[in-house]
Design a protein around this motif. Structure first.
Motif, PDB file in Angstrom:
ATOM      1  N   CYS A 136       0.826  -1.212   0.000  1.00 27.04           N
ATOM      2  CA  CYS A 136       0.000   0.000   0.000  1.00 27.04           C
ATOM      3  C   CYS A 136       0.861   1.263   0.000  1.00 27.04           C
ATOM      4  CB  CYS A 136      -0.907   0.007   1.234  1.00 27.04           C
ATOM      5  SG  CYS A 136      -2.246  -1.193   1.201  1.00 27.04           S
ATOM      6  N   PHE A 137       2.011   1.177   0.682  1.00 24.46           N
ATOM      7  CA  PHE A 137       2.897   2.340   0.783  1.00 24.46           C
ATOM      8  C   PHE A 137       4.052   2.267  -0.213  1.00 24.46           C
ATOM      9  CE2 PHE A 137       1.208   1.149   4.969  1.00 24.46           C
ATOM     10  CZ  PHE A 137       0.490   2.286   5.270  1.00 24.46           C
ATOM     11  N   GLY A 138       4.174   1.121  -0.883  1.00 28.87           N
ATOM     12  CA  GLY A 138       5.350   0.895  -1.719  1.00 28.87           C
ATOM     13  C   GLY A 138       5.465   1.813  -2.919  1.00 28.87           C
ATOM     14  N   ALA A 139       4.337   2.055  -3.602  1.00 27.45           N
ATOM     15  CA  ALA A 139       4.407   2.854  -4.838  1.00 27.45           C
ATOM     16  C   ALA A 139       4.961   4.256  -4.595  1.00 27.45           C
ATOM     17  CB  ALA A 139       3.031   2.912  -5.487  1.00 27.45           C
ATOM     18  N   PRO A 140       4.407   5.047  -3.665  1.00 24.46           N
ATOM     19  CA  PRO A 140       4.993   6.380  -3.441  1.00 24.46           C
ATOM     20  C   PRO A 140       6.392   6.330  -2.857  1.00 24.46           C
ATOM     21  CG  PRO A 140       3.266   5.918  -1.819  1.00 24.46           C
ATOM     22  CD  PRO A 140       3.194   4.843  -2.845  1.00 24.46           C
ATOM     23  N   VAL A 141       6.669   5.329  -1.993  1.00 23.71           N
ATOM     24  CA  VAL A 141       8.003   5.245  -1.385  1.00 23.71           C
ATOM     25  C   VAL A 141       9.061   4.936  -2.440  1.00 23.71           C
ATOM     26  CG1 VAL A 141       9.456   3.889   0.180  1.00 23.71           C
ATOM     27  CG2 VAL A 141       7.183   4.618   0.909  1.00 23.71           C
ATOM     28  N   LEU A 142       8.814   3.919  -3.272  1.00 24.77           N
ATOM     29  CA  LEU A 142       9.807   3.560  -4.287  1.00 24.77           C
ATOM     30  C   LEU A 142       9.940   4.650  -5.355  1.00 24.77           C
ATOM     31  CD1 LEU A 142       9.404  -0.278  -4.900  1.00 24.77           C
ATOM     32  CD2 LEU A 142      10.875   0.945  -3.310  1.00 24.77           C
ATOM     33  N   SER A 143       8.836   5.315  -5.689  1.00 26.36           N
ATOM     34  CA  SER A 143       8.913   6.426  -6.645  1.00 26.36           C
ATOM     35  C   SER A 143       9.779   7.561  -6.106  1.00 26.36           C
ATOM     36  CB  SER A 143       7.512   6.947  -6.976  1.00 26.36           C
ATOM     37  OG  SER A 143       6.746   5.955  -7.615  1.00 26.36           O
ATOM     38  N   MET A 144       9.613   7.854  -4.821  1.00 21.70           N
ATOM     39  CA  MET A 144      10.422   8.896  -4.190  1.00 21.70           C
ATOM     40  C   MET A 144      11.899   8.505  -4.186  1.00 21.70           C
ATOM     41  SD  MET A 144      10.082  10.424  -0.319  1.00 21.70           S
ATOM     42  CE  MET A 144      10.557   8.836   0.392  1.00 21.70           C
ATOM     43  N   ILE A 145      12.178   7.227  -3.873  1.00 25.12           N
ATOM     44  CA  ILE A 145      13.570   6.761  -3.873  1.00 25.12           C
ATOM     45  C   ILE A 145      14.157   6.822  -5.280  1.00 25.12           C
ATOM     46  CG2 ILE A 145      15.037   4.740  -3.499  1.00 25.12           C
ATOM     47  CD1 ILE A 145      13.147   3.927  -1.236  1.00 25.12           C
ATOM     48  N   ALA A 146      13.368   6.404  -6.275  1.00 29.54           N
ATOM     49  CA  ALA A 146      13.847   6.428  -7.658  1.00 29.54           C
ATOM     50  C   ALA A 146      14.172   7.848  -8.098  1.00 29.54           C
ATOM     51  CB  ALA A 146      12.809   5.806  -8.581  1.00 29.54           C
ATOM     52  N   ARG A 179      15.071  10.223  -6.081  1.00 28.15           N
ATOM     53  CA  ARG A 179      16.226  10.673  -5.307  1.00 28.15           C
ATOM     54  C   ARG A 179      17.536  10.129  -5.892  1.00 28.15           C
ATOM     55  NH1 ARG A 179      16.409  12.296   0.057  1.00 28.15           N
ATOM     56  NH2 ARG A 179      14.297  13.049  -0.396  1.00 28.15           N
ATOM     57  N   VAL A 180      17.544   8.843  -6.266  1.00 26.12           N
ATOM     58  CA  VAL A 180      18.777   8.236  -6.812  1.00 26.12           C
ATOM     59  C   VAL A 180      18.877   8.430  -8.317  1.00 26.12           C
ATOM     60  CG1 VAL A 180      18.815   6.526  -4.969  1.00 26.12           C
ATOM     61  CG2 VAL A 180      17.743   5.942  -7.149  1.00 26.12           C
ATOM     62  N   LYS A 181      17.803   8.975  -8.917  1.00 29.00           N
ATOM     63  CA  LYS A 181      17.760   9.264 -10.350  1.00 29.00           C
ATOM     64  C   LYS A 181      17.945   8.006 -11.205  1.00 29.00           C
ATOM     65  CE  LYS A 181      19.188  14.106 -10.078  1.00 29.00           C
ATOM     66  NZ  LYS A 181      18.909  14.216  -8.629  1.00 29.00           N
ATOM     67  N   TYR A 185      15.436   4.403 -12.016  1.00 33.67           N
ATOM     68  CA  TYR A 185      14.405   3.418 -11.720  1.00 33.67           C
ATOM     69  C   TYR A 185      15.001   2.015 -11.658  1.00 33.67           C
ATOM     70  CZ  TYR A 185      10.488   6.652 -12.103  1.00 33.67           C
ATOM     71  OH  TYR A 185       9.602   7.664 -11.867  1.00 33.67           O
ATOM     72  N   LEU A 186      15.964   1.714 -12.523  1.00 36.00           N
ATOM     73  CA  LEU A 186      16.551   0.386 -12.540  1.00 36.00           C
ATOM     74  C   LEU A 186      17.314   0.086 -11.257  1.00 36.00           C
ATOM     75  CD1 LEU A 186      17.814   0.091 -16.242  1.00 36.00           C
ATOM     76  CD2 LEU A 186      15.785  -0.935 -15.204  1.00 36.00           C
ATOM     77  N   VAL A 187      18.054   1.061 -10.747  1.00 35.70           N
ATOM     78  CA  VAL A 187      18.778   0.864  -9.488  1.00 35.70           C
ATOM     79  C   VAL A 187      17.799   0.601  -8.355  1.00 35.70           C
ATOM     80  CG1 VAL A 187      20.207   2.004  -7.745  1.00 35.70           C
ATOM     81  CG2 VAL A 187      20.829   2.167 -10.158  1.00 35.70           C
ATOM     82  N   THR A 188      16.683   1.316  -8.334  1.00 35.28           N
ATOM     83  CA  THR A 188      15.667   1.121  -7.290  1.00 35.28           C
ATOM     84  C   THR A 188      15.059  -0.269  -7.388  1.00 35.28           C
ATOM     85  OG1 THR A 188      15.155   3.490  -7.400  1.00 35.28           O
ATOM     86  CG2 THR A 188      13.574   2.072  -6.273  1.00 35.28           C
ATOM     87  N   ILE A 189      14.776  -0.731  -8.610  1.00 32.46           N
ATOM     88  CA  ILE A 189      14.226  -2.074  -8.809  1.00 32.46           C
ATOM     89  C   ILE A 189      15.218  -3.134  -8.342  1.00 32.46           C
ATOM     90  CG2 ILE A 189      13.476  -3.748 -10.540  1.00 32.46           C
ATOM     91  CD1 ILE A 189      12.412  -1.316 -12.171  1.00 32.46           C
ATOM     92  N   ILE A 190      16.485  -2.966  -8.702  1.00 29.76           N
ATOM     93  CA  ILE A 190      17.522  -3.917  -8.298  1.00 29.76           C
ATOM     94  C   ILE A 190      17.631  -3.962  -6.766  1.00 29.76           C
ATOM     95  CG2 ILE A 190      20.018  -4.367  -8.332  1.00 29.76           C
ATOM     96  CD1 ILE A 190      19.973  -3.145 -11.207  1.00 29.76           C
TER      97      ILE A 190
END
Length: 407
Positions: free
Chosen positions: A262-272, A274-276, A278-283
Motif C-alpha cells: 500500500c505504501f510501496g508505490a509512493p516510497v519507491l517512486s520517491m527513492i527512484a 532521489r537516486v535518479k 528506476y533500474l537501481v531502485t528495482i535492483i
C-alpha cells in the motif's frame, strides 16, 4: 471528447469508487485459495501439484484476457465490459459449490482470472475519463490501496469466516456480493461512445519486437514470487507447517506483504527520483526481497520480526509499478498505453509459472503436510528473485553503455 461521466462530479466519484471496489473484490477472490487450501484439497481429493495448477490458472486467464479486455473497454466502454467481467468472476466461483470433477474448478479459476483483468484496466480507463491528468497518479494510488485492502481482508478475516461458517458458505457470500456489485455497476456507470482506434496489430508488433521492453518484463516477472507465489497461495501453508503458527496467525502474516505494498508505490517512486534511476531502485528492491526470503528459510523468525520483514517485502513488491513505467519509456508515446498492458500481461503470467513449479516441487517432496517439501517449494522464490536481479543489472549495464556512447 468529454465523456458523460465527466459531466457530473458526484457520478464521477461514484463510478471511480465502484471500479476501485471491483479491484478490491477481485483481489479477495485472488487470495482465497491461500485460506481454503486444505478444504479444497480434501473436497476434490487432489495433491499439491494439482492445487498449484488450480491457483496458477487464475494468472493464465488474467494474462490472456488483458489485451482483449483493454481493447473492448476502448470500444464498448466500461459499463458493459466491467459488468460482464464481474459476473464472469461469479460464474468462476460456482464449481467450488456444485462441481464433482476437478476439471471444473480449474476452468472456474481461469474464468475468475479472465474477469479480474477488467478490474485494474477498468480503474485506468475510468480515472482517465473522470479526472484530470494531474490527478491521475493520486487517484490511481488510492485505487491500488483500496484493492490491496481487499487482499488484506482476503487473509485473516476470511479465514475466520471460513472457520465460523464453513468455506462453501463464504464462497456463496462472495458470489452474492459479486452479483450485487455487477447490478450496481450496470446501473451507475453511463454508456460511453467509442472513439476511433488506430492499427492495433502493427502497434502490438512494435511493442513485442522491442527487446528492452521484453527483457524488462521478463526480469520483472521473475521477481513476482513474493506476492503471487507466497502471499497469494503458499504463505499460510508454509507458516502453519514449518513455523507451527495457528490458522489465523498463518493467514494474517502474509497479508503484511499487501499492507507494505500500500505504501510501496509512493516510497519507491520517491527513492527512484532521489537516486535518479528506476533500474537501481528495482535492483535494490529485488536484493531486499531475496535477502528476506533467504532469512525466512534459513533462520526461524519470530512472528513480530516476520511481520516487519513482510511489510518491507511488500514495499519492495511495488517494483512492478516502476518496471512497467520503465518499459513504457522504451517506446514512442503513441504506444505507451499498449506497452503498459503488454507489460502487465507478461509479468502476471509468471504467477502461473510460480504456482505450477512450486506446487510440483512440494508434491514431489511429499506434499504440503511435509515441512521440508514446503521449504523446497518456497526456495523457488529467492532463486527467481536472483535471476530477475541479474536481468535488471544487464539492462542497467546496457543503458549505461548507451549513455556513454551518446555523450
Amino acid at each position: 471528447m468529454s465523456s458523460p461521466i465527466s459531466g457530473s462530479r458526484m457520478i464521477a466519484w461514484m463510478v471511480w469508487v465502484l471500479a476501485s471496489v471491483f479491484y478490491a473484490y477481485q483481489y479477495i477472490l485472488r487470495v482465497m485459495p491461500n485460506i481454503m487450501l486444505s478444504d479444497i484439497m480434501q473436497q476434490f481429493h487432489i495433491n499439491a501439484a494439482a492445487f498449484g495448477q488450480f491457483s496458477g490458472f487464475y494468472y493464465i486467464g488474467y494474462s490472456l484476457m488483458h489485451l482483449p479486455i483493454g481493447l473492448m473497454l476502448d470500444r464498448f466502454g466500461p459499463r458493459k465490459i466491467m459488468t460482464g467481467c464481474i459476473l464472469l468472476t461469479v460464474v468462476g466461483l460456482m464449481p467450488l459449490l456444485f462441481a464433482e470433477h476437478w476439471a471444473y474448478p480449474i476452468i472456474g479459476r481461469c474464468l475468475i482470472g479472465m474477469g479480474s483483468s477488467a478490474a485494474i484496466l477498468g480503474v485506468f480507463k475510468i480515472i482517465r475519463m473522470t479526472f484530470t491528468e494531474q490527478r491521475f497518479p493520486r487517484m490511481l494510488s488510492i485505487s491500488v490501496t483500496i484493492g490491496l485492502i481487499g487482499a488484506i481482508y482476503g487473509g485473516a478475516p476470511v479465514s475466520y469466516m471460513c472457520q465460523l461458517l464453513g468455506y462453501q458458505s463464504v464462497v456463496k457470500i462472495f458470489a452474492l456480493a459479486g452479483v450485487a456489485l455487477a447490478a450496481i455497476t450496470y446501473w451507475m456507470v453511463p454508456t460511453i461512445t467509442a472513439t476511433a482506434q488506430g492499427s492495433v496489430i502493427s502497434d502490438i508488433k512494435e511493442v513485442l519486437s522491442n527487446r528492452r521492453v521484453i527483457a524488462s518484463c521478463l526480469s520483472a516477472g521473475l521477481m513476482v514470487g513474493p506476492l503471487e507465489g507466497f502471499a497469494d497461495v503458499w504463505g499460510s501453508a508454509f507458516l502453519r507447517q514449518v513455523y507451527g503458527f495457528d490458522g489465523t496467525l498463518s493467514a494474517s502474516i502474509p497479508s503484511m506483504i499487501f499492507i507494505g505494498m500500500c505504501f510501496g508505490a509512493p516510497v519507491l517512486s520517491m527513492i527512484a527520483d532521489r537516486v535518479k534511476s528506476y533500474l537501481v531502485t528495482i535492483i535494490g528492491s529485488g536484493i531486499i526481497m531475496a535477502a528476506s526470503f533467504a532469512l525466512l528459510l534459513m533462520w526461524h523468525m519470530t512472528s513480530t520480526v516476520m511481520s516487519l520483514s513482510f511489510v518491507l517485502v511488500g514495499v519492495c513488491c511495488a517494483y512492478q509499478i516502476l518496471a512497467i513505467y520503465k518499459a513504457s519509456t522504451y517506446v514512442r508515446p503513441q504506444v505507451v498505453g499498449l506497452t503498459t498492458a503488454v507489460a502487465n500481461m507478461i509479468i502476471m503470467i509468471f504467477g502461473y509459472a510460480f504456482h505450477a513449479i512450486m506446487g510440483s516441487i512440494i508434491n514431489a517432496m511429499g506434499g504440503p503436510g511435509v515441512s521440508q517439501a514446503l521449504v523446497y517449494g518456497i526456495s523457488v522464490i529467492p532463486v527467481g528473485l536472483c535471476l530477475g536481479i541479474v536481468g535488471f543489472i544487464l539492462l542497467l549495464t546496457k543503458e549505461k553503455s548507451v549513455e556513454r556512447l551518446v555523450t
